[in-house]
Design an enzyme around this catalytic site. Structure first.
Site, PDB file in Angstrom:
ATOM      1  N   ASP A 137      38.343  30.821  28.461  1.00 50.06           N
ATOM      2  CA  ASP A 137      38.746  30.391  29.793  1.00 50.06           C
ATOM      3  C   ASP A 137      38.972  28.886  29.784  1.00 50.06           C
ATOM      4  O   ASP A 137      38.518  28.185  28.861  1.00 50.06           O
ATOM      5  CB  ASP A 137      37.668  30.752  30.826  1.00 50.06           C
ATOM      6  CG  ASP A 137      38.087  30.397  32.250  1.00 50.06           C
ATOM      7  OD1 ASP A 137      39.108  30.937  32.707  1.00 50.06           O
ATOM      8  OD2 ASP A 137      37.411  29.580  32.901  1.00 50.06           O
TER       9      ASP A 137
ATOM     10  N   CYS B 245      41.310  33.959  31.843  1.00 44.16           N
ATOM     11  CA  CYS B 245      41.884  32.854  32.605  1.00 44.16           C
ATOM     12  C   CYS B 245      43.240  33.344  33.081  1.00 44.16           C
ATOM     13  O   CYS B 245      44.091  33.715  32.267  1.00 44.16           O
ATOM     14  CB  CYS B 245      42.040  31.618  31.727  1.00 44.16           C
ATOM     15  SG  CYS B 245      42.948  30.253  32.492  1.00 44.16           S
TER      16      CYS B 245
ATOM     17  N   CYS C 250      42.003  33.773  40.086  1.00 42.11           N
ATOM     18  CA  CYS C 250      41.491  32.791  39.142  1.00 42.11           C
ATOM     19  C   CYS C 250      40.038  33.170  38.911  1.00 42.11           C
ATOM     20  O   CYS C 250      39.313  33.456  39.878  1.00 42.11           O
ATOM     21  CB  CYS C 250      41.595  31.376  39.719  1.00 42.11           C
ATOM     22  SG  CYS C 250      40.773  30.120  38.706  1.00 42.11           S
TER      23      CYS C 250
ATOM     24  N   HIS D 110      37.564  31.492  38.287  1.00 41.15           N
ATOM     25  CA  HIS D 110      36.601  30.593  38.926  1.00 41.15           C
ATOM     26  C   HIS D 110      36.266  31.048  40.352  1.00 41.15           C
ATOM     27  O   HIS D 110      35.164  30.800  40.849  1.00 41.15           O
ATOM     28  CB  HIS D 110      37.159  29.166  39.006  1.00 41.15           C
ATOM     29  CG  HIS D 110      37.142  28.415  37.720  1.00 41.15           C
ATOM     30  ND1 HIS D 110      38.016  28.684  36.686  1.00 41.15           N
ATOM     31  CD2 HIS D 110      36.369  27.385  37.286  1.00 41.15           C
ATOM     32  CE1 HIS D 110      37.791  27.850  35.684  1.00 41.15           C
ATOM     33  NE2 HIS D 110      36.791  27.047  36.020  1.00 41.15           N
TER      34      HIS D 110
END
Length: 266
Positions: free
Chosen positions: A9, A72, A183, A185
């Site tokens: 990632d 990612c 995403c 994250h």
């Protein structure tokens, strides 16, 4: 049999995928690489993203991995097809699993996508969603402030909520019932995103479906580690930035002490 699963990632976001792999495939070892020194990838040119991703792949390949997960979304959009064609091991991205889940979950056929500038610009999710259901309406929006927010550590909860509220305000105007966190994250902000979007919008994180697809691929190829073994899986984490920052976030998210090593890719 090869050693384990490579997961890469741009930073700490892929930990959401790693955690789900650990949960679904507890006998598998994970070798994680987060390019924290050069995160975020979203605003970068495609050639730069490609070069950085291939560097991580080269490093993980030295560890004799049996499968690779590009955890990612930005990197998946840029290099997945190329890497699939040249790799001798299974390679899995995070976009198609997330798109399939969103199509299953939506009741109105109106799906929102939030992601980095690079992912949204690529229209990778819109294309994946339309391949499955051409009638789906897709509302996409880049959220460039979210990745730095996560990478810095979520400590000031009011500041995080204020940033999420301000960022997602335009998305609230769209008639969506499902929102893809495009995403890896973003699931680390899911509580805040859910609070802002409200209870009528289902959030989709591709981590669970990516891990499920990985399990299916490993089983089909006869390389899935099953049953109890005398050797416990050994997870190793590599970063291009400061190991201490990753250690704090990763151990909190994965609820376990971790081996984390700093690596210079340059």
């Amino acid at each position: 049999m090869r050693n384990g699963i490579g997961v890469l990632d741009s930073g700490v976001g892929g930990l959401t995928v790693a955690r789900e792999i650990m949960r679904q495939l507890p006998q598998e070892s994970i070798y994680y690489f987060g390019d924290t020194a050069r995160c975020p990838y979203g605003p970068r040119p495609q050639e730069e993203i490609r070069a950085f991703t291939l560097q991580m792949i080269d490093y993980l390949s030295q560890l004799d991995i049996k499968a690779l997960v590009i955890a990612c979304n930005t990197a998946t959009a840029v290099v997945l097809k190329e890497v699939e064609q040249t790799s001798k091991i299974p390679v899995i991205g995070v976009i198609d699993p997330g798109a399939r889940t969103a199509i299953k979950e939506t009741k109105t056929g109106k799906v929102g996508v939030i992601g980095t500038i690079g992912t949204i610009r690529s229209e990778a999710y819109e294309k994946a969603l339309k391949r499955i259901d051409p009638t789906v309406d897709v509302y996409s929006m880049a959220c460039p402030d979210f990745v730095p927010l996560v990478e810095s550590g979520i400590h000031d909860h009011q500041r995080v909520l204020s940033t999420v509220e301000a960022t997602l305000k335009p998305m609230l105007e769209n008639p969506i019932d499902t929102l893809i966190l495009g995403c890896t994250h973003y699931p680390l902000l899911s509580d805040y995103i859910s609070q802002v979007m409200g209870p009528d919008v289902t959030l989709i994180s591709s981590a669970r479906e990516t891990a499920r697809e990985l399990s299916t691929v490993l089983a089909y190829q006869g390389i899935l580690q099953e049953g109890c073994t005398l050797e416990r899986p050994r997870h190793q984490f590599f970063v291009s930035g400061k190991a201490a920052v990753m250690k704090e976030i990763a151990e909190s998210w994965l609820s376990a002490p971790l081996e984390i090593y700093q690596v210079d890719l340059k």
